[in-house]
Design an enzyme around this catalytic site. Structure first.
Site, short mmCIF file in Angstrom:
data_model
loop_
_atom_site.label_atom_id
_atom_site.label_comp_id
_atom_site.label_asym_id
_atom_site.label_seq_id
_atom_site.Cartn_x
_atom_site.Cartn_y
_atom_site.Cartn_z
N GLY A 1 65.67 24.21 40.61
CA GLY A 1 65.73 22.79 41.03
C GLY A 1 65.62 22.70 42.54
O GLY A 1 66.25 21.87 43.18
N GLY B 1 62.49 23.05 44.44
CA GLY B 1 61.17 22.79 45.02
C GLY B 1 60.39 24.07 45.26
O GLY B 1 59.41 24.08 46.01
N LEU B 2 60.80 25.17 44.60
CA LEU B 2 60.15 26.46 44.83
C LEU B 2 59.33 26.92 43.63
O LEU B 2 58.75 28.01 43.64
CB LEU B 2 61.22 27.52 45.17
CG LEU B 2 62.05 27.20 46.41
CD1 LEU B 2 63.18 28.21 46.57
CD2 LEU B 2 61.17 27.19 47.67
N GLY B 3 59.30 26.11 42.57
CA GLY B 3 58.46 26.41 41.41
C GLY B 3 58.94 27.59 40.58
O GLY B 3 58.14 28.19 39.87
N GLY B 4 60.22 27.92 40.66
CA GLY B 4 60.73 29.11 39.95
C GLY B 4 60.42 29.10 38.46
O GLY B 4 59.85 30.06 37.93
N GLY B 5 60.78 28.02 37.78
CA GLY B 5 60.55 27.93 36.33
C GLY B 5 59.06 27.97 36.00
O GLY B 5 58.63 28.63 35.05
N SER B 6 58.25 27.29 36.80
CA SER B 6 56.80 27.25 36.58
C SER B 6 56.20 28.63 36.78
O SER B 6 55.34 29.07 36.01
CB SER B 6 56.13 26.29 37.57
OG SER B 6 56.68 25.00 37.46
N SER B 7 56.66 29.32 37.80
CA SER B 7 56.18 30.67 38.08
C SER B 7 56.55 31.60 36.94
O SER B 7 55.72 32.41 36.48
CB SER B 7 56.79 31.16 39.40
OG SER B 7 56.45 32.49 39.64
N ASP C 1 52.88 22.39 37.78
CA ASP C 1 52.70 23.47 38.76
C ASP C 1 52.35 24.81 38.12
O ASP C 1 52.04 25.77 38.83
CB ASP C 1 54.00 23.69 39.56
CG ASP C 1 54.31 22.55 40.51
OD1 ASP C 1 53.46 21.65 40.64
OD2 ASP C 1 55.40 22.55 41.09
N LYS D 1 56.87 29.55 45.31
CA LYS D 1 55.90 28.89 46.21
C LYS D 1 56.65 27.93 47.13
O LYS D 1 57.76 27.49 46.83
CB LYS D 1 54.85 28.09 45.42
CG LYS D 1 55.36 26.97 44.48
CD LYS D 1 55.63 25.63 45.11
CE LYS D 1 56.07 24.57 44.09
NZ LYS D 1 56.74 23.40 44.69
#
Ligand code: C5P
Length: 281
Positions: A92, A94-100, A132, A8
């Protein structure tokens, strides 16, 4: 079972104030871009995790691992799972990789084991994994309020080409919140809310990210990327989340690509066309 886990960007981000639980109330617009990790889940004797990017933890620090544990506790399913992540989204960033990844794991595990966790319950489990994570349970663009978990999805016609550049700087989100609060002396100014700003004009270019000044001061390279995007013809450029990725919105694909070309080979760059729609799992 294989699934795509999209990144995101935050089309705007306002911080309303600090909460008693240590988090901050925010207002943002989350928007998916055409950048994804692939997650492969299989039944297995024990829980294991593999990732092709060596900087990603492969133990309980990984949000996919935590998602699998949460899923097991919730459903009582004790069978192991092997998780493989093909990482493309910078971390790390700001793209929400881990959350996604965590949300994709929760969704895919339900399919793998043919169980359904009731929607509101799934959202609250997702929130225990990160602010997120609930957003990534559904595709689309959404206003996010509260910690980012109070979501209103809405159709957003995206007329622009999105160029993304990530300089590989790892910005700590807790640091960014703390530094911004310190800068403001703990007093977050009252402003028109983001939803009002956006609904009155429907103009993405009016949106701002409150973290920019604080993060730019410590990491001038991020500010310089934003400046370059604007010089190359972006109608708008903004840092995503607490950084370090910057996206530029361009009318013309050639301009977006020329901004990315400046950083090609040096930094991570990525292009999303206006026709993009995430592929449903
Ligand atoms: O929820 P998540 O684990 O992503 O948050 C990481 C950190 O970012 C939190 O521990 C908190 O310091 C900060 N944060 C916040 N307010 C939010 C989201 C995150 O203060 N709405």
């Amino acid at each position: 079972m294989q699934t795509k886990s999209y990144a995101k960007i935050n089309l705007g981000l306002q911080i309303i104030g600090r909460r008693n639980d240590g988090y901050h109330n925010i207002e943002t617009i989350f928007h998916r871009i055409d950048l994804f990790d692939e997650i492969i889940l299989d039944r297995s004797p024990s829980l294991s995790l593999h990732c092709d990017d060596p900087i990603i933890p492969t133990d309980e620090k990984n949000l996919c691992w935590q998602a699998a544990e949460v899923f097991g506790k919730e459903t009582g399913i004790t069978e192991g799972i092997s998780i493989t992540i093909k990482k493309r989204i910078p971390s790390g960033a700001g793209l929400g990789g881990g959350s996604s990844n965590a949300a994709a794991t929760l969704l895919a595990l339900q399919k793998l084991f043919s169980v359904t966790i009731e929607r509101a319950r799934l959202e609250s489990l997702a929130l225990t994994l990160g602010s997120d994570v609930p957003y990534f349970l559904q595709y689309g663009t959404a206003y996010g309020e509260g910690r980012g978990e109070r979501l209103s999805y809405f159709p957003l016609p995206m007329p622009y080409r999105i160029a993304l550049i990530n300089p590989g700087i790892h910005v700590s989100t807790p640091w960014a919140y703390g530094a911004l609060a310190a800068r403001l002396g703990g007093q977050f100014p009252k402003r028109p809310n983001l939803r009002e700003i956006f609904s009155s004009s429907a103009d993405i270019t009016k949106l701002r990210n409150d973290f920019e000044e604080t993060v730019f001061e410590r990491y001038p390279e991020i500010a310089s990327i934003k400046k370059t995007m604007l010089e190359r013809g972006a109608v708008h450029a903004l840092m995503s989340g607490s950084g370090s990725s910057v996206f530029g919105l361009f009318e013309r694909e050639a301009d977006a690509r020329s901004a990315m070309d400046i950083y090609a080979g040096k930094y991570f760059t990525h292009y999303t066309g206006p026709e993009f729609l995430p592929e449903h799992a």
